[in-house]
Design a protein around this motif. Structure first.
Motif, mmCIF file in Angstrom:
data_model
loop_
_atom_site.group_PDB
_atom_site.id
_atom_site.type_symbol
_atom_site.label_atom_id
_atom_site.label_comp_id
_atom_site.label_asym_id
_atom_site.label_seq_id
_atom_site.Cartn_x
_atom_site.Cartn_y
_atom_site.Cartn_z
ATOM 1 N N MET A 1 0.802 -1.207 0.000
ATOM 2 C CA MET A 1 0.000 0.000 0.000
ATOM 3 C C MET A 1 0.848 1.276 0.000
ATOM 4 O O MET A 1 0.419 2.315 -0.493
ATOM 5 C CB MET A 1 -0.951 0.001 1.203
ATOM 6 C CG MET A 1 -1.945 -1.161 1.205
ATOM 7 S SD MET A 1 -3.108 -1.131 -0.198
ATOM 8 C CE MET A 1 -2.270 -2.208 -1.396
ATOM 9 N N ASP A 2 2.061 1.215 0.558
ATOM 10 C CA ASP A 2 2.936 2.379 0.482
ATOM 11 C C ASP A 2 3.398 2.609 -0.953
ATOM 12 O O ASP A 2 3.435 3.754 -1.431
ATOM 13 C CB ASP A 2 4.143 2.196 1.399
ATOM 14 C CG ASP A 2 3.781 2.378 2.869
ATOM 15 O OD1 ASP A 2 3.305 3.472 3.220
ATOM 16 O OD2 ASP A 2 3.962 1.432 3.641
ATOM 17 N N ALA A 3 3.767 1.523 -1.654
ATOM 18 C CA ALA A 3 4.163 1.647 -3.053
ATOM 19 C C ALA A 3 3.006 2.184 -3.890
ATOM 20 O O ALA A 3 3.197 3.022 -4.777
ATOM 21 C CB ALA A 3 4.635 0.295 -3.594
ATOM 22 N N MET A 4 1.792 1.712 -3.597
ATOM 23 C CA MET A 4 0.621 2.199 -4.316
ATOM 24 C C MET A 4 0.434 3.702 -4.104
ATOM 25 O O MET A 4 0.251 4.473 -5.052
ATOM 26 C CB MET A 4 -0.615 1.433 -3.843
ATOM 27 C CG MET A 4 -1.940 1.966 -4.365
ATOM 28 S SD MET A 4 -2.125 1.714 -6.128
ATOM 29 C CE MET A 4 -2.358 -0.065 -6.157
ATOM 30 N N ALA A 5 0.495 4.137 -2.845
ATOM 31 C CA ALA A 5 0.272 5.550 -2.545
ATOM 32 C C ALA A 5 1.330 6.440 -3.180
ATOM 33 O O ALA A 5 1.056 7.592 -3.534
ATOM 34 C CB ALA A 5 0.240 5.763 -1.031
ATOM 35 N N SER A 6 2.541 5.898 -3.359
ATOM 36 C CA SER A 6 3.627 6.704 -3.914
ATOM 37 C C SER A 6 3.442 7.016 -5.390
ATOM 38 O O SER A 6 4.165 7.855 -5.938
ATOM 39 C CB SER A 6 4.966 5.981 -3.730
ATOM 40 O OG SER A 6 5.086 4.877 -4.623
ATOM 41 N N LEU A 7 2.475 6.381 -6.039
ATOM 42 C CA LEU A 7 2.222 6.629 -7.457
ATOM 43 C C LEU A 7 1.296 7.821 -7.673
ATOM 44 O O LEU A 7 1.051 8.216 -8.811
ATOM 45 C CB LEU A 7 1.603 5.385 -8.105
ATOM 46 C CG LEU A 7 2.446 4.108 -8.025
ATOM 47 C CD1 LEU A 7 1.675 2.940 -8.616
ATOM 48 C CD2 LEU A 7 3.785 4.291 -8.739
#
Length: 214
Positions: free
Chosen positions: A36-42
């Protein structure tokens, strides 16, 4: 040695295209691996979440809730990707996605497209492209063993079957089926290079969509 401004602009455009093309693939991987952190970073720092919330933290929490039920596992397969620039820092695109979902004792397959808006933001390490918005348009969703023929192709387990919105952004689909054959008029001139999507949409508004985390 003088630098050709036109050449620099073309290199910058190629770098932008490469960054944007990677966004849907990164989105699919982050979603399927539940990072979810990788997702939010997009998405930008001020990403809008629903009607009242903004920010990556709120977006991460919403994704975390959404991906816990009814999904157990997912796999998103990215297809064709059209990208067009509005200006140096804003672009739009359409990308196909074929998805699989484990939902309890059913295996739901889905065909959809994302209608995206992208924004380039100057970061400390240089300019970076993000999703500004993702609008999901669905054609069908159904158990693997139940072909989605007929009407109301969105058939999630335990829900009422509904119509998808896969074709509603582009008027040509309804027009094609409303006539009995070729319309007989002259063939339209090719669309401008960065105007293919706008030409196909012909001013059509985006349909209202109940967003899922697909």
């Amino acid at each position: 040695m003088a630098t050709d401004p036109a050449l620099l602009a073309r290199i910058e455009r190629l770098e932008s295209l490469d960054q944007i093309r990677q966004l849907p693939a990164k989105y699919a991987l982050a979603l399927d691996m539940r990072d979810m952190d990788a997702m939010a970073s997009l998405f930008p720092e001020d990403v809008r979440v629903g009607r009242e919330e903004t920010g990556r933290k709120a977006f991460r929490a919403w994704m975390d809730r959404t991906l816990r039920s009814p999904f157990t596992g997912t796999s998103h397969h990215i297809g064709g990707h059209i990208i067009e620039f509005d200006d140096a820092d804003h672009a739009q695109g359409v990308v196909y996605s074929k998805n699989e979902h484990e939902t309890g004792d059913e295996w739901v397959i889905m065909q959809m497209m994302y209608v995206d808006n992208y924004v380039r933001i100057q970061e400390p390490d240089g300019p970076r492209w993000y999703f500004a918005r993702r609008l999901p348009l669905y054609w069908y969703a159904t158990d693997l063993n139940q072909p989605p023929v007929g009407d109301n192709k969105m058939r999630w387990p335990g829900t009422e079957w509904t119509e998808g919105n896969f074709h509603k952004l582009f008027p040509s689909y309804a027009e094609f089926w409303a006539r009995e054959g070729d319309h007989g008029g002259p063939v339209a001139e090719p669309a401008p290079f960065d105007g293919f999507l706008a030409t196909m949409r012909r001013g059509a508004d985006a349909p209202r969509v109940k967003v899922r985390a697909d």
